[in-house]
Enzyme design. Structure first.
Site, PDB file in Angstrom:
ATOM      1  N   TYR A 188     -15.321  49.072  31.235  1.00 15.18           N
ATOM      2  CA  TYR A 188     -15.841  49.499  32.686  1.00 15.18           C
ATOM      3  C   TYR A 188     -14.924  50.739  32.397  1.00 15.18           C
ATOM      4  CZ  TYR A 188     -18.109  46.189  34.739  1.00 15.18           C
ATOM      5  OH  TYR A 188     -19.544  45.937  35.138  1.00 15.18           O
ATOM      6  N   THR A 247     -20.575  49.896  29.895  1.00 14.20           N
ATOM      7  CA  THR A 247     -21.621  49.892  30.820  1.00 14.20           C
ATOM      8  C   THR A 247     -21.957  50.827  31.873  1.00 14.20           C
ATOM      9  OG1 THR A 247     -20.291  47.370  31.126  1.00 14.20           O
ATOM     10  CG2 THR A 247     -21.709  47.750  33.113  1.00 14.20           C
ATOM     11  N   LYS A 251     -24.753  49.564  28.109  1.00 12.30           N
ATOM     12  CA  LYS A 251     -25.126  48.495  28.246  1.00 12.30           C
ATOM     13  C   LYS A 251     -25.942  48.930  29.690  1.00 12.30           C
ATOM     14  CE  LYS A 251     -23.572  44.063  30.781  1.00 12.30           C
ATOM     15  NZ  LYS A 251     -23.728  44.044  31.630  1.00 12.30           N
ATOM     16  N   SER A 295     -30.741  45.931  30.960  1.00  9.20           N
ATOM     17  CA  SER A 295     -30.199  45.252  31.554  1.00  9.20           C
ATOM     18  C   SER A 295     -29.770  45.809  32.924  1.00  9.20           C
ATOM     19  CB  SER A 295     -28.426  44.786  30.961  1.00  9.20           C
ATOM     20  OG  SER A 295     -27.784  44.490  32.502  1.00  9.20           O
ATOM     21  N   GLY A 355     -30.204  39.071  30.915  1.00  8.41           N
ATOM     22  CA  GLY A 355     -31.153  39.378  32.421  1.00  8.41           C
ATOM     23  C   GLY A 355     -31.748  38.010  32.480  1.00  8.41           C
ATOM     24  N   SER A 403     -15.241  40.900  28.637  1.00  7.45           N
ATOM     25  CA  SER A 403     -15.250  42.151  30.207  1.00  7.45           C
ATOM     26  C   SER A 403     -14.179  43.532  30.024  1.00  7.45           C
ATOM     27  CB  SER A 403     -16.065  41.243  31.221  1.00  7.45           C
ATOM     28  OG  SER A 403     -15.379  41.865  32.454  1.00  7.45           O
ATOM     29  N   HIS A 416     -27.897  44.024  35.035  1.00  8.32           N
ATOM     30  CA  HIS A 416     -26.823  44.151  35.999  1.00  8.32           C
ATOM     31  C   HIS A 416     -26.511  42.256  36.735  1.00  8.32           C
ATOM     32  CE1 HIS A 416     -22.630  45.173  35.876  1.00  8.32           C
ATOM     33  NE2 HIS A 416     -22.356  44.075  36.451  1.00  8.32           N
ATOM     34  N   ALA A 476     -17.219  39.581  34.479  1.00  6.77           N
ATOM     35  CA  ALA A 476     -15.645  39.623  34.686  1.00  6.77           C
ATOM     36  C   ALA A 476     -14.586  37.879  35.133  1.00  6.77           C
ATOM     37  CB  ALA A 476     -15.633  39.828  36.415  1.00  6.77           C
ATOM     38  N   ARG A 526     -28.363  42.591  39.757  1.00  8.54           N
ATOM     39  CA  ARG A 526     -26.958  42.439  40.651  1.00  8.54           C
ATOM     40  C   ARG A 526     -26.712  43.897  41.891  1.00  8.54           C
ATOM     41  NH1 ARG A 526     -21.855  40.242  39.830  1.00  8.54           N
ATOM     42  NH2 ARG A 526     -21.870  39.127  40.924  1.00  8.54           N
TER      43      ARG A 526
HETATM   44  C1  LIG Z   1     -20.479  36.906  38.033  1.00  8.79           C
HETATM   45  C2  LIG Z   1     -21.013  38.132  36.798  1.00  8.79           C
HETATM   46  C3  LIG Z   1     -19.848  38.941  36.930  1.00  8.79           C
HETATM   47  C4  LIG Z   1     -20.031  39.970  36.181  1.00  8.79           C
HETATM   48  N1  LIG Z   1     -18.802  40.337  35.528  1.00  8.79           N
HETATM   49  C5  LIG Z   1     -19.101  41.907  34.427  1.00  8.79           C
HETATM   50  C6  LIG Z   1     -18.644  42.435  33.582  1.00  8.79           C
HETATM   51  O1  LIG Z   1     -17.342  42.645  34.564  1.00  8.79           O
HETATM   52  N2  LIG Z   1     -19.307  43.476  32.943  1.00  8.79           N
HETATM   53  C7  LIG Z   1     -20.064  43.739  32.375  1.00  8.79           C
HETATM   54  O2  LIG Z   1     -20.525  44.997  31.854  1.00  8.79           O
HETATM   55  N3  LIG Z   1     -21.551  42.695  32.908  1.00  8.79           N
HETATM   56  C8  LIG Z   1     -21.227  42.296  34.363  1.00  8.79           C
HETATM   57  N4  LIG Z   1     -21.406  41.507  34.606  1.00  8.79           N
HETATM   58  C9  LIG Z   1     -23.281  42.019  34.482  1.00  8.79           C
HETATM   59  C10 LIG Z   1     -23.527  40.506  33.358  1.00  8.79           C
HETATM   60  O3  LIG Z   1     -23.318  41.112  31.644  1.00  8.79           O
HETATM   61  C11 LIG Z   1     -25.102  40.848  32.587  1.00  8.79           C
HETATM   62  O4  LIG Z   1     -25.978  41.741  32.717  1.00  8.79           O
HETATM   63  C12 LIG Z   1     -26.008  39.833  34.238  1.00  8.79           C
HETATM   64  O5  LIG Z   1     -25.073  38.297  34.145  1.00  8.79           O
HETATM   65  C13 LIG Z   1     -26.806  39.168  33.419  1.00  8.79           C
HETATM   66  O6  LIG Z   1     -26.962  38.498  32.814  1.00  8.79           O
HETATM   67  P1  LIG Z   1     -27.453  36.692  33.220  1.00  8.79           P
HETATM   68  O7  LIG Z   1     -29.184  36.700  34.629  1.00  8.79           O
HETATM   69  O8  LIG Z   1     -27.856  35.788  32.370  1.00  8.79           O
HETATM   70  O9  LIG Z   1     -26.706  36.348  33.965  1.00  8.79           O
HETATM   71  C14 LIG Z   1     -21.983  40.047  35.450  1.00  8.79           C
HETATM   72  C15 LIG Z   1     -21.782  39.258  36.045  1.00  8.79           C
HETATM   73  C16 LIG Z   1     -21.709  38.442  36.515  1.00  8.79           C
HETATM   74  C17 LIG Z   1     -23.322  37.217  37.121  1.00  8.79           C
END
Ligand SMILES: Cc1cc2nc3c(=O)[nH]c(=O)nc-3n(C[C@H](O)[C@H](O)[C@H](O)COP(=O)(O)O)c2cc1C
Length: 298
Positions: A78, A105, A170, A192, A226, A55, A194, A28, A197
């Site tokens: 979403y 997602t 996802k 994934s 991830g 996103s 997320h 995002a 998080r």
């Molecule tokens: C700041 C932030 C915002 C995210 N926003 C979204 C989002 O809008 N939609 C989504 O499906 N995943 C979102 N994610 C999850 C990412 O798509 C991804 O699954 C996750 O960051 C894992 O990858 P990484 O370890 O390389 O960051 C977000 C992650 C972060 C860190």
């Protein structure tokens, strides 16, 4: 002594040819990292000839992102049971703007409790712009549903009936869900959590990957995100059966340092590290990468 003079990183994702199996995960609010927001990210992904997932919560509209892109795009959706109308509008807009797939997602029926986010809420302003201009009432309604309106498998069937675009789920982490996804006819699944998080203590995606790959058994594409921070991380995921990996935070860090050029540099580093790791492992093509590259300590 394998011939590794030429390393071939090219891959096809649901028919889209890309130059490397490292793509941009949906995150995002790129407008919080640099002013051009997701348009900068799309430029960077295009420069590397790789795929970006935009996103729902982008700070640029999906049409603006498509204008800036020269590589293939997927749209991350979403939605909740309360926002079917808006989801339909977004799907139509994504179709019209040339997005090639919808990434739904499925790991966010509620938001995880992010304590740093809670602490920063007083000081954080949502950057202007994005996809919600024609539906301000659903801004931020991303399935965070304490009232039980979060999506279920029936909503996937609803979406499939609505759009000709392939659908990717996802947030799949188990063989059971992967098999169910395939039974629902999805084109791909992203292993994934997320970015860790959502649910504390959830397993690492690299640990969940083999059982998902086995359950899918080639019937759809399987991707992983991830914690991919190095080319060797990408190599391990490819070895364990991922068709491609996606990176989230590293792209944001690049954007924050130097906009499109920074995000491009991040992707170049990952590409070059993967190519080097493949050469040193004696695997010049993606097809030559297999699970024997990975050993697990007992
Ligand atoms: C700041 C932030 C915002 C995210 N926003 C979204 C989002 O809008 N939609 C989504 O499906 N995943 C979102 N994610 C999850 C990412 O798509 C991804 O699954 C996750 O960051 C894992 O990858 P990484 O370890 O390389 O960051 C977000 C992650 C972060 C860190």
């Amino acid at each position: 002594m394998a011939a590794v003079g030429q390393i071939d990183l090219r891959r096809t994702l649901l028919g889209a040819e890309i130059a490397m199996p490292i793509c941009v995960a949906p995150t995002a609010m790129h407008g919080a990292a640099c002013e051009a927001g997701e348009c900068a990210t799309a430029q960077a992904a295009g420069a590397l000839q790789t795929l970006m997932v935009a996103s729902t919560e982008s700070t640029r509209t999906l049409e603006e992102i498509a204008q800036a892109a020269s590589g293939p795009l997927w749209f991350q959706l979403y939605f909740s049971q309360r926002t079917h109308d808006f989801a339909e509008r977004l799907a139509r807009r994504a179709e019209a703007a040339g997005y090639r797939a919808l990434v739904v997602t499925v790991d966010s029926p509620r938001w995880g409790r992010k304590e740093r986010h809670i602490r920063s809420e007083q000081t954080f302003d949502w950057p202007p712009g994005g996809n919600f201009a024609d539906a301000p009432e659903v801004a931020g309604d991303d399935g965070d549903d304490d009232d039980g309106a979060a999506i279920t498998w029936a909503d996937i069937a609803w979406l499939q009936a609505l759009t000709p675009l392939p659908i990717i789920l996802k947030g799949i982490l188990t063989a059971e869900d992967a098999a169910r996804a395939v039974a629902h006819g999805v084109a791909g699944v992203v292993v994934s959590n997320h970015g860790g998080r959502q649910l504390d203590g959830v397993q690492a995606t690299i640990d969940a990957l083999p059982e998902v790959v086995a359950a899918v058994a080639g019937r759809s594409e399987v991707y992983l995100d991830g914690g991919v921070r190095r080319g060797t991380d990408a190599l391990k995921a490819l070895a364990l059966g991922a068709h491609a990996v996606f990176v989230g935070r590293p792209v944001l860090w690049g954007l924050a340092v130097d906009g499109a050029a920074g995000a491009q540099h991040t992707l170049e580093l990952l590409r070059d590290e993967l190519a080097l790791a493949m050469a040193l492992a004696g695997r010049p093509t993606l097809a030559s990468i297999d699970a024997t590259l990975v050993q697990r300590p007992e």
